[in-house]
Design a protein around this motif. Structure first.
Motif, PDB file in Angstrom:
ATOM      1  N   GLU A   5       3.676 -22.905   9.352  1.00  0.00           N
ATOM      2  CA  GLU A   5       3.844 -21.859  10.361  1.00  0.00           C
ATOM      3  C   GLU A   5       3.681 -22.450  11.760  1.00  0.00           C
ATOM      4  OE1 GLU A   5       1.707 -17.694  11.834  1.00  0.00           O
ATOM      5  OE2 GLU A   5       1.094 -18.628   9.950  1.00  0.00           O
ATOM      6  N   ARG A  11      -5.251 -12.006   9.002  1.00  0.00           N
ATOM      7  CA  ARG A  11      -4.672 -11.993   7.665  1.00  0.00           C
ATOM      8  C   ARG A  11      -5.702 -12.375   6.598  1.00  0.00           C
ATOM      9  NH1 ARG A  11      -0.395 -15.297   9.938  1.00  0.00           N
ATOM     10  NH2 ARG A  11      -0.799 -16.848   8.341  1.00  0.00           N
ATOM     11  N   SER A  56      -4.545 -15.391  14.009  1.00  0.00           N
ATOM     12  CA  SER A  56      -3.642 -14.940  12.964  1.00  0.00           C
ATOM     13  C   SER A  56      -4.326 -15.047  11.594  1.00  0.00           C
ATOM     14  CB  SER A  56      -2.360 -15.769  12.995  1.00  0.00           C
ATOM     15  OG  SER A  56      -1.485 -15.362  11.967  1.00  0.00           O
ATOM     16  N   ARG A  63       6.880 -12.599  11.636  1.00  0.00           N
ATOM     17  CA  ARG A  63       6.258 -11.296  11.398  1.00  0.00           C
ATOM     18  C   ARG A  63       5.927 -10.603  12.722  1.00  0.00           C
ATOM     19  NH1 ARG A  63       0.901 -10.979   7.793  1.00  0.00           N
ATOM     20  NH2 ARG A  63       2.410 -11.632   6.221  1.00  0.00           N
ATOM     21  N   ASN A  64       5.381 -11.360  13.653  1.00  0.00           N
ATOM     22  CA  ASN A  64       5.042 -10.811  14.970  1.00  0.00           C
ATOM     23  C   ASN A  64       5.801 -11.613  16.022  1.00  0.00           C
ATOM     24  OD1 ASN A  64       3.888  -9.917  17.369  1.00  0.00           O
ATOM     25  ND2 ASN A  64       1.872  -9.609  16.432  1.00  0.00           N
ATOM     26  N   GLU A  89      -5.022 -10.706   3.314  1.00  0.00           N
ATOM     27  CA  GLU A  89      -3.797 -11.256   2.728  1.00  0.00           C
ATOM     28  C   GLU A  89      -4.056 -12.636   2.123  1.00  0.00           C
ATOM     29  OE1 GLU A  89       0.201 -13.201   4.540  1.00  0.00           O
ATOM     30  OE2 GLU A  89      -0.374 -11.249   5.365  1.00  0.00           O
ATOM     31  N   ARG A 106      13.911 -15.104  15.498  1.00  0.00           N
ATOM     32  CA  ARG A 106      14.388 -14.877  14.126  1.00  0.00           C
ATOM     33  C   ARG A 106      15.560 -15.782  13.752  1.00  0.00           C
ATOM     34  NH1 ARG A 106      12.177 -10.547  11.537  1.00  0.00           N
ATOM     35  NH2 ARG A 106      10.914  -9.120  12.796  1.00  0.00           N
ATOM     36  N   GLN A 123       8.015 -16.413   6.952  1.00  0.00           N
ATOM     37  CA  GLN A 123       7.808 -14.975   7.122  1.00  0.00           C
ATOM     38  C   GLN A 123       6.685 -14.693   8.129  1.00  0.00           C
ATOM     39  OE1 GLN A 123       7.126 -13.621   3.113  1.00  0.00           O
ATOM     40  NE2 GLN A 123       9.324 -13.518   2.600  1.00  0.00           N
ATOM     41  N   ASN A 124       5.622 -15.486   8.072  1.00  0.00           N
ATOM     42  CA  ASN A 124       4.515 -15.294   9.008  1.00  0.00           C
ATOM     43  C   ASN A 124       4.939 -15.588  10.442  1.00  0.00           C
ATOM     44  OD1 ASN A 124       2.696 -14.565   6.992  1.00  0.00           O
ATOM     45  ND2 ASN A 124       2.039 -16.686   6.650  1.00  0.00           N
TER      46      ASN A 124
END
Length: 845
Positions: free
Chosen positions: A768, A744, A740, A487-488, A747, A461, A483-484
């Motif tokens: 990403e 998604r 991934s 996210r995990n 999404e 992060r 964000q992706n």
């Protein structure tokens, strides 16, 4: 459950392909290494055994043992002993052999053969006038000092024919014999690319021993006599404590053991890199099965609801892993056989010829490949399977299990912090312990690597957040990519860790190699005042005639040899180094802690600080030495200096040492000229030495460049081997992104529906991937620098000129490599995401 597991494997063929490839590459590396080393080892063993066909018992000089033994060379074998061995009961014939180094120049003046394997020996004619070891293919055996015979492979490579004049060297001076014959041989060194020149026995003895002496006597048994019986008879005529007998079988076994030992180092090194690839592959496998299990959570929950136990669910996942691992192991074994064959051919193309022999695929190689592939896959799949089985059926069907609990993250971060702290402490403790800190440093490095891996979800992060300003430049695609990526965190960390491990090793090795190279440069500059160092290309000894020729060259102002002689001091073996006491001060600069070069001469010596500490000496201390001729003398310490990799040990005047040496020879000669190191001065030296291919004339830059070339070659080999781990890491990034994208789908369909075009979707997936790869790259380079610094501190304890040098250019290249990995890995997943039908994706579960 068995049918269900097989159905799941077949239902996810595309998703499991990357896992199969990752395991296959690791297994291929393991099996290829084993096939290659076993093939080379067996080829050499068979060649060596064939070369001993005419040897049933070998007689060799016996070196005495114990504190009272002479430290010099073992005694040679006499003609009288050869005659006795030939006449013992059960002996058919006896052959006296003498051999040593012989450098042969081709017609372009370049050295033929592979350094240590450039050999000279004698042609020992039997009763029929022939030597059965060396059947003549063309011409005849050498008859006097003006003739030699060459092995057929060397003659072919160098283009020599009967009657040609050959330029060659034994220990410095150039010899120009003519080729009288060309022979064939089963000698393994020749088969491997070396060269063999044969002299008549009298000439060979004058070059390598003394008149009438041999280095070995080979006896062939008569029909019906065993090797053991012949050995017993020969031992009866051997002088006690002078020679020992060994059967041909023992010699073959010893050679086979030596060959296997020399291959084991290469095999171990290559298997280490195979292990790294498999270790990196574990992250991919674990990632794959974690995502596959997550996607089938409701299915597994339903199975639990209708009666399946936790063990059955875990076993079904492990069964899938077993099938995947078996397929990958079999494919990896097949690929490994091809790699082994390719490496042998590649070795031949680089000049490292290998004796003929079949490709060896042993049962142990097959078993190791299957076990490695299956066990690694099942171990990596066990945790996801166990985690899936522990989820309550009702919770799984309601998907309340999706987010990791705060407790699990706290536990993970705590464990990671403890490992990282313990690892850092171990590394720093190793640094503080100097040369004794290898073990704690190695253990600490392992713990720190594990700790950082465990902490990567926590680290992801804040580190990825640093990229936010750049990602904002790409609009909504950049924001979504960030964000992706976080996210995990667990998935991101597992993917980035695969790349991190490879870059950690690459960066660490680059830092160490660059710093060590700098240290050698500084050492050569600081300790050598000589303009040139003259030595043999194969690090053999030089004839003292070389120094005499150097002294006669116009412009040469000072020379000094470095000549080694074995001795015993207080019952310990030590080498004495003879130098010219009058000129050594003009040729070498050393950091004297006590005394100086001025005190050197006669019975006064200078010693390095480590040796002085070992014996408790200081300036003025006296000690008794047993020279190589067995005579004793008393020497006095006139100075204590700080030794280095170029100059160390006990140095005394060469005139004090010479009377005790059976054969005077120099390891190297240092030369100073009036004009310094110039091209014309180097040419003058080479011309005076007969443009000898066996002799190297090097200035400080040549010495440094030679070491740099060695490091560059080593690094390139390491980069090539570690490239396998990077390729596996690329597969991991592709695998993660592909799954991934699958997860998604809804999404992505919704983003398309509200206006994000296909280019935006592609850009989002690429960003990403780029962020994840750079995250792994930053961690890897950071850890590599830390480990490089720590290892360098250990090296610095023994190499005084060592100081860390950060290769900023290389590190920038490595970071760029990580970025390229991210971009390339995203090509297929990004294209797949952009091509999703938005309505179908929105309806997908």
């Amino acid at each position: 459950m068995f049918r269900t597991a097989l159905r799941n494997v077949l239902a996810h063929k595309a998703r499991l392909l990357m896992t199969v490839l990752a395991v296959m590459l690791g297994v291929a590396f393991v099996s290829g290494t084993l096939v290659f080393t076993n093939t080379i080892s067996q080829a050499y063993q068979q060649s060596s055994a064939k070369g001993l066909d005419h040897v049933d018992v070998a007689v060799k000089p016996e070196r005495g043992e114990g504190d009272g033994a002479k430290p010099g060379a073992a005694p040679k074998l006499t003609q009288d002993l050869l005659d006795k061995a030939a006449n013992v009961p059960g002996a058919a014939s006896a052959t006296g052999t003498v051999s040593g180094f012989a450098a042969i120049a081709d017609k372009d003046g370049k050295l033929v053969g592979e350094g240590w394997s450039t050999t000279g020996a004698n042609y020992y004619a039997g009763k029929d006038g022939k030597d059965p070891r060396y059947p003549m293919k063309d011409g005849r055996a050498p008859a006097d000092k003006g003739e030699i015979a060459l092995d057929a492979k060397t003659a072919e490579r160098a283009g020599f024919k009967i009657g040609d004049t050959v330029r060659m060297s034994i220990d410095g001076p150039v010899l120009t014999p003519k080729v009288s014959g060309i022979f064939t041989t089963d000698d393994g060194n020749v088969a491997a690319g070396g060269s063999l020149a044969l002299f008549d026995t009298k000439t060979a003895q004058s070059l390598y021993a003394k008149p009438g002496q041999f280095s070995e006597i080979d006896v062939q048994a008569a029909a019906g006599t065993s090797q053991a019986a012949l050995k017993t008879e020969i031992e009866k005529v051997l002088p006690k404590g002078t020679a020992e007998a060994t059967t041909g079988k023992q010699l073959a076994d010893e050679q086979a053991e030596q060959i296997a030992g020399s291959m084991s180092g290469m095999q171990t090194g290559m298997l280490v890199f195979a292990g790294i690839s498999l270790f990196v592959g574990i992250f991919i496998i674990a990632n794959t099965f974690t995502m596959l299990v997550a996607q089938r959570t409701k299915e597994l929950a339903l199975m639990r609801a209708v009666g399946a136990s936790r063990r059955q669910v875990t076993r079904s996942v492990l069964l899938e892993a077993f099938v995947v691992g078996t397929v990958a192991a079999v494919a990896g074994l097949a690929a490994g056989v091809g790699i082994g064959a390719g490496l042998r051919s590649l070795m031949g193309s680089f000049g490292g010829a290998v004796p003929d022999g079949p490709l060896v695929v042993s049962p142990s190689t097959v078993l190791a490949s299957l076990v490695v592939g299956i066990v690694v896959t099942m171990l990596a799949a066990w945790l996801p399977g166990r985690r899936a089985a522990k989820i309550p059926p009702v919770a799984a069907m309601n998907s309340v299990h999706a987010a990791a609990t705060t407790k699990s993250l706290v536990v993970r971060n705590t464990i990671g912090a403890l490992f990282a702290a313990a690892g850092t402490a171990g590394v720093l403790a190793g640094v503080g312990m100097g040369s004794d800190g290898k073990m704690p440093m190695s253990l600490g490095a392992g713990l720190l690597l594990i700790g950082v891996f465990v902490l990567t979800p926590l680290l992801s992060r804040p580190i990825i957040a640093l990229a936010s300003p750049v990602l904002k430049l790409f609009g909504i695609s950049g924001k979504l990519a960030r964000q992706n990526a976080v996210r995990n965190p667990r998935r991101t960390s597992a993917t980035a860790s695969a790349l991190m491990i490879g870059l950690t090793l690459i960066t660490g090795m680059t830092v160490i190699a660059g710093s060590f190279q700098k240290a050698i440069d500084k050492m050569a500059t600081d300790s050598l005042k000589a303009d040139y160092v003259v030595s043999m290309q194969n690090f053999n000894t030089l004839s003292p005639d070389v120094e005499k020729k150097l002294q006669k060259i116009d412009g040469v102002t000072a020379t000094s040899p470095l000549r080694n002689s074995p001795s015993r001091i207080d019952g310990k073996s030590e080498y004495l180094t003879g130098v010219d006491a009058r000129t050594i001060g003009d040729l070498a600069t050393l950091d004297f802690k006590q005394g100086s070069w001025d005190g050197l001469g006669g019975h006064k010596v200078v010693v390095d600080a480590d040796t002085a500490e070992q014996f408790g000496w200081k300036a003025g201390s006296g000690f008794t030495v047993t020279y190589e001729d067995g005579k004793k003398g008393t020497l006095q310490v006139a100075g204590v200096y700080q030794g280095n990799e170029m100059l160390r040990g006990i140095m005394l005047d060469k005139d004090e040492l010479a009377p005790h040496q059976a054969e005077i020879s120099d390891m190297q000669v240092m030369v100073k000229t009036s004009d310094g190191a110039t091209a014309s001065a180097k040419d003058s030296i080479r011309t005076a030495l007969g443009d000898n291919p066996a002799i190297a004339v090097e200035d400080k830059k040549d010495i440094s460049d030679g070491i740099a070339q060695m490091f560059t070659l080593m690094l390139n080999m390491l980069y090539g081997l570690l490239a396998m781990a990077v390729i596996v890491a690329v597969l991991g990034v592709i695998n993660t992104l592909a799954m991934s994208v699958f997860e998604r789908s809804q999404e992505i369909g919704m983003l398309r529906a509200i206006g994000l075009d296909r280019k935006g979707i592609k850009r989002m997936v690429r960003m990403e991937s780029l962020v994840i790869s750079l995250f792994g790259g930053v961690l890897g380079i950071g850890l590599g620098v830390f480990f490089g610094w720590a290892a360098g501190e250990l090296i610095g304890a023994s190499v005084g000129t060592y100081e860390m040098v950060l290769p900023w250019g290389r590190m920038g290249l490595f970071l760029a490599l990580a970025a390229v990995v991210g971009v390339l890995a995203a090509l297929w997943p990004a294209r797949r995401a952009a091509r999703l039908n938005m309505l179908s994706a929105i309806k997908a579960e």
